[in-house]
Design an enzyme around this catalytic site. Sequence first.
Site, PDB file in Angstrom:
ATOM      1  N   LYS A  47       0.840  -1.210   0.000  1.00 33.82           N
ATOM      2  CA  LYS A  47       0.000   0.000   0.000  1.00 33.82           C
ATOM      3  C   LYS A  47       0.871   1.255   0.000  1.00 33.82           C
ATOM      4  CE  LYS A  47      -3.591  -2.327   2.671  1.00 33.82           C
ATOM      5  NZ  LYS A  47      -4.282  -2.431   3.960  1.00 33.82           N
ATOM      6  N   GLN A  91      -3.935  -1.304  10.150  1.00 32.08           N
ATOM      7  CA  GLN A  91      -3.890  -2.639   9.537  1.00 32.08           C
ATOM      8  C   GLN A  91      -4.429  -3.681  10.510  1.00 32.08           C
ATOM      9  OE1 GLN A  91      -3.204  -3.136   6.357  1.00 32.08           O
ATOM     10  NE2 GLN A  91      -3.439  -5.344   6.484  1.00 32.08           N
ATOM     11  N   ASP A 114     -10.737   2.953   4.876  1.00 30.86           N
ATOM     12  CA  ASP A 114     -11.138   1.544   4.815  1.00 30.86           C
ATOM     13  C   ASP A 114     -12.660   1.360   4.904  1.00 30.86           C
ATOM     14  OD1 ASP A 114      -8.989  -0.303   4.550  1.00 30.86           O
ATOM     15  OD2 ASP A 114      -8.309   0.150   6.588  1.00 30.86           O
TER      16      ASP A 114
HETATM   17  N1  GUN Z   1      -6.379  -6.577   6.897  1.00 29.59           N
HETATM   18  C1  GUN Z   1      -6.767  -7.341   5.851  1.00 29.59           C
HETATM   19  N2  GUN Z   1      -7.360  -6.584   4.924  1.00 29.59           N
HETATM   20  C2  GUN Z   1      -7.346  -5.318   5.379  1.00 29.59           C
HETATM   21  C3  GUN Z   1      -7.807  -4.076   4.860  1.00 29.59           C
HETATM   22  O1  GUN Z   1      -8.386  -3.974   3.766  1.00 29.59           O
HETATM   23  N3  GUN Z   1      -7.598  -2.982   5.637  1.00 29.59           N
HETATM   24  C4  GUN Z   1      -6.981  -3.052   6.842  1.00 29.59           C
HETATM   25  N4  GUN Z   1      -6.844  -1.920   7.531  1.00 29.59           N
HETATM   26  N5  GUN Z   1      -6.542  -4.180   7.360  1.00 29.59           N
HETATM   27  C5  GUN Z   1      -6.728  -5.306   6.622  1.00 29.59           C
END
Ligand code: GUN
Length: 271
Positions: A47, A91, A114
């Site tokens: 990311k 995350q 998110d």
């Molecule tokens: N853990 C697994 N997928 C995601 C996501 O899309 N966002 C976040 N913040 N954590 C994750």
Amino acid sequence: MILDGKAVSDRIIEGLKEELAKRGSKPYLAVILVGNDPASRVYVRNKKKKAEYIGVKTDIFEYPDDVDESVILNKIDELNNNSEITAILVQMPLPAHISKEKVICKISPQKDVDCFTPENVGRLSAGLEPYFYPATPQGVLMLLDAYNIEVEGKHAVVIGRSNIVGKPMAQMLLRRNATVTICHSKTKNLEDIIKTADIVVSAVGKKIVRCKMVCKKSVVIDVGIYRDSNGNLTGDVDFNEVEPVVEYITPVPGGVGPMTIASLMCNIVKS
Ligand code: GUN
């Protein structure tokens, strides 16, 4: 036809990069990463790389597994109040001693790229405008749109009811006037239900969609991604057997994965 998520994602990413190059002010992403989960570290690194590529300033705040919950909550407060920071991403998963609920509720909905906060999830469910749509479901719809695949009036079967994919996917398909069925691990006659789908979205993490469940008009979207017993990356759909039968299918990898990243980048640019 194979839906090329990688190619569509690359086009979107280049568009975002051009857009940001023309702008005076840039988005600023803050990522909170707790512990040493290897998959989380890879996701966060990807990311950050993509965000920086399009011109987004990115800071990662890393904490050890045994960090106090209050440290994380205070950090989120600080990021909420910092007007330079436009996007916050915590995350998941978090270690068990940290309340996921408290953490999510702390994030400012205006910075919640998110779409995890109750305000954004509630807005999504109530048919109001959330500040951001959840990345994976939004990415799936962007992919369908890129191939002009009609959603309205279609029967969409979503397999999986997670907060991150299944539930918001169903909400977003409903907003597009699909007829939506959500299936999960306790669903009876799963196979018969999948057979009635025009669009199948599978987000389970095990091999579930077989050729006997689909037909030549089916659109099959595979959100599952995991390693099989041979260590190969695979999805929920038996690709080799389903691909020759259906009208559209996403590959794994190269389908929904890159679209999720592109969709998240759209949210960060919007922030
Ligand atoms: N853990 C697994 N997928 C995601 C996501 O899309 N966002 C976040 N913040 N954590 C994750």
